[in-house]
Design an enzyme around this catalytic site. Sequence first.
Site, PDB file in Angstrom:
ATOM      1  N   LYS A 278     -17.528  -0.426   6.017  1.00  0.00           N
ATOM      2  CA  LYS A 278     -17.964  -1.445   5.068  1.00  0.00           C
ATOM      3  C   LYS A 278     -19.483  -1.463   4.902  1.00  0.00           C
ATOM      4  O   LYS A 278     -19.998  -1.637   3.787  1.00  0.00           O
ATOM      5  CB  LYS A 278     -17.461  -2.822   5.498  1.00  0.00           C
ATOM      6  CG  LYS A 278     -17.778  -3.908   4.479  1.00  0.00           C
ATOM      7  CD  LYS A 278     -17.131  -5.237   4.830  1.00  0.00           C
ATOM      8  CE  LYS A 278     -17.411  -6.274   3.746  1.00  0.00           C
ATOM      9  NZ  LYS A 278     -16.752  -7.580   4.046  1.00  0.00           N
TER      10      LYS A 278
ATOM     11  N   GLU B 273       0.812  -1.216   0.000  1.00  0.00           N
ATOM     12  CA  GLU B 273       0.000   0.000   0.000  1.00  0.00           C
ATOM     13  C   GLU B 273       0.847   1.269   0.000  1.00  0.00           C
ATOM     14  O   GLU B 273       0.450   2.283  -0.579  1.00  0.00           O
ATOM     15  CB  GLU B 273      -0.950  -0.002   1.205  1.00  0.00           C
ATOM     16  CG  GLU B 273      -2.015  -1.084   1.152  1.00  0.00           C
ATOM     17  CD  GLU B 273      -1.583  -2.398   1.775  1.00  0.00           C
ATOM     18  OE1 GLU B 273      -2.437  -3.296   1.926  1.00  0.00           O
ATOM     19  OE2 GLU B 273      -0.374  -2.531   2.115  1.00  0.00           O
TER      20      GLU B 273
ATOM     21  N   MET C  32      24.356   7.655   2.091  1.00  0.00           N
ATOM     22  CA  MET C  32      24.349   8.940   2.765  1.00  0.00           C
ATOM     23  C   MET C  32      24.683   8.794   4.243  1.00  0.00           C
ATOM     24  O   MET C  32      25.422   9.600   4.812  1.00  0.00           O
ATOM     25  CB  MET C  32      22.991   9.637   2.587  1.00  0.00           C
ATOM     26  CG  MET C  32      22.967  11.061   3.113  1.00  0.00           C
ATOM     27  SD  MET C  32      24.192  12.139   2.310  1.00  0.00           S
ATOM     28  CE  MET C  32      23.285  12.621   0.844  1.00  0.00           C
TER      29      MET C  32
ATOM     30  N   PHE D 158     -11.645  -6.955  14.019  1.00  0.00           N
ATOM     31  CA  PHE D 158     -10.573  -7.444  13.149  1.00  0.00           C
ATOM     32  C   PHE D 158     -10.223  -6.397  12.095  1.00  0.00           C
ATOM     33  O   PHE D 158     -11.086  -5.857  11.425  1.00  0.00           O
ATOM     34  CB  PHE D 158     -11.013  -8.748  12.463  1.00  0.00           C
ATOM     35  CG  PHE D 158     -10.003  -9.283  11.495  1.00  0.00           C
ATOM     36  CD1 PHE D 158      -8.792  -9.797  11.935  1.00  0.00           C
ATOM     37  CD2 PHE D 158     -10.253  -9.263  10.131  1.00  0.00           C
ATOM     38  CE1 PHE D 158      -7.853 -10.280  11.038  1.00  0.00           C
ATOM     39  CE2 PHE D 158      -9.320  -9.754   9.220  1.00  0.00           C
ATOM     40  CZ  PHE D 158      -8.110 -10.265   9.682  1.00  0.00           C
ATOM     41  N   GLN D 159      -8.938  -6.098  11.978  1.00  0.00           N
ATOM     42  CA  GLN D 159      -8.393  -5.119  11.038  1.00  0.00           C
ATOM     43  C   GLN D 159      -9.038  -3.738  11.218  1.00  0.00           C
ATOM     44  O   GLN D 159      -9.260  -3.010  10.239  1.00  0.00           O
ATOM     45  CB  GLN D 159      -8.532  -5.600   9.594  1.00  0.00           C
ATOM     46  CG  GLN D 159      -7.571  -6.735   9.266  1.00  0.00           C
ATOM     47  CD  GLN D 159      -7.444  -7.016   7.785  1.00  0.00           C
ATOM     48  OE1 GLN D 159      -8.364  -6.765   6.995  1.00  0.00           O
ATOM     49  NE2 GLN D 159      -6.295  -7.548   7.362  1.00  0.00           N
TER      50      GLN D 159
END
Length: 559
Positions: A162, A50, A474, A112-113
Amino acid sequence: MVKLSGAKALIGSLEREKVSVIFGFPGGAIMPAYDALLDSNIRHILARHEQSAAHMADGYARAGGRTGVCMATSGPGATNLVTGLANAQLDSSPVVAITGQVSIPQIGLDAFQEADIIGIASAATKYSFQPRKVGEIPKTIKAAFHIASTGRPGPVLVDIPKDVLVDSAEVEFPEKVEIRGYKIVYRPDPVQINKAAEMLANAERPFILAGGGVTLSNASHGLRQLAELIFAPVATSLMGKGSFPEDHPLSMGTIGMHGSKEANQLIYGADVLLAVGCRFSDRTTGKVDEFCPTTHVIHVDIDAAEIGKNKCVDVAIVSDASYALSALHQAVVARITTKKDTEWSRKVREVKEAYADKIENSGKELTPPKVLKELRRLLPLNSIVTTEVGQNQMWSSLYFKALLPRTFITSGGFGCMGYGFPASIGAKAAKPDVHVVDIAGDGSFMMTENSLATSVLEKIPVTVLILNNRMLGMVAQWQRLFYNRRYSAVELGNVPDFVKLAEAYGAQGLRVGSIRELSDAFKKSLTSDVTTVIDVPIDPEENVLPMVPAGYSLKDVIG
């Protein structure tokens, strides 16, 4: 009014915003939107993470000049977007991110999630929405695109539960939206314009500092007009690179920590500094208290909060850069009758000649300056370059001349490793007929190299040029210079083999050992129908210079 599910209302709203591409990764909470997407003409490009989807949307926005869109599910899908959104926020890139959320009755129950993405992303976005009814979706999407693309652009998050995506209701698609308290000042105050014009017309040593706002407002032509009118040398911030052609006699290149010596030297000689669309960041000014202490400063920015935040100014102009530069040009023309060769213009030429490119005598076949100058020679004028973050980015800033706006894309304010490759895919999606090259370091490229799968399967061929020093370059440079060469956690070794890695994804992998081989490989990449990864081994001891140590003045340059 028409009865639609929330998912169809979402996709219909995106179609009305003329969205043609979405970068995303599906999951449970956002699945209804993905189902509705199948009935749309919107192209979905499947990222492999993502964060990369957000960077792709960002690169798409910067290259194409229109809002990029990314989409993810709830919980980890949403939180993985945050780094990309924070990057877009600091660099003022217009992105709309759509996330799924658990159903409304489950919010706050650690379902959940579930993640409070509105709270998590509040500091990484320009604004966030969470529509709780189907009928709110069209207005929310309209508002999100309006906020993302107007004023100082930035990312906007739309988090949709949802059950709102699944439910159906009567919806109306608005033609426009009014947002209470959100008013943009585009045109400058004439009083402030006249003050600034008087200062510029009377200046003996004018200097212009151009930032990313010049590119965002498509003001490059106005910048050039004004610079040529008053014989003002022009330096850019890293984000402003490309807003003024770097082959122009008045171009000083970039300024700041790894800016050009001519820019860092000349700016201190200015009696009037016109800063346009920049925010005087620490990487641009060095120690801000010692940055042009006796210079009169005019600051143009569409974000009033940036004016006076880091640097006190004499004249503040809150305005879109294109309107301000046009007004300034007209006002200065009325005050200047003749152009003449001045002591300042002669000084500019002398400084440029003193720091003109010198022939390298390091004895090394492949050095970053040689590689990047060859790349510029080979690339068509309108080609787009993205960069990763680290030494590769600063070498690109110094040695790759950007000649047109929106052709140099990099992570400026956030310094986000892993940005360049997914951003190049987004840029290529926006400009499919233009060559796109990601100038990479091995460490940064490895953070998002799985985007090779996206580029190959989605048929979005770009070129990745890896300046491979087998180090986190760097950090290693700082350890060399400031930590007595005590290298800690920077050695990457010869893993992976980038040629084999590219081939494993179905891309083309090439390794070069000379400038001639680089030229041949690069020409081969330009005609390839798959992404090409070119591995360019360089010396791990190579420093990117000049450099101003953190916390020091631009006068305290090393190298």
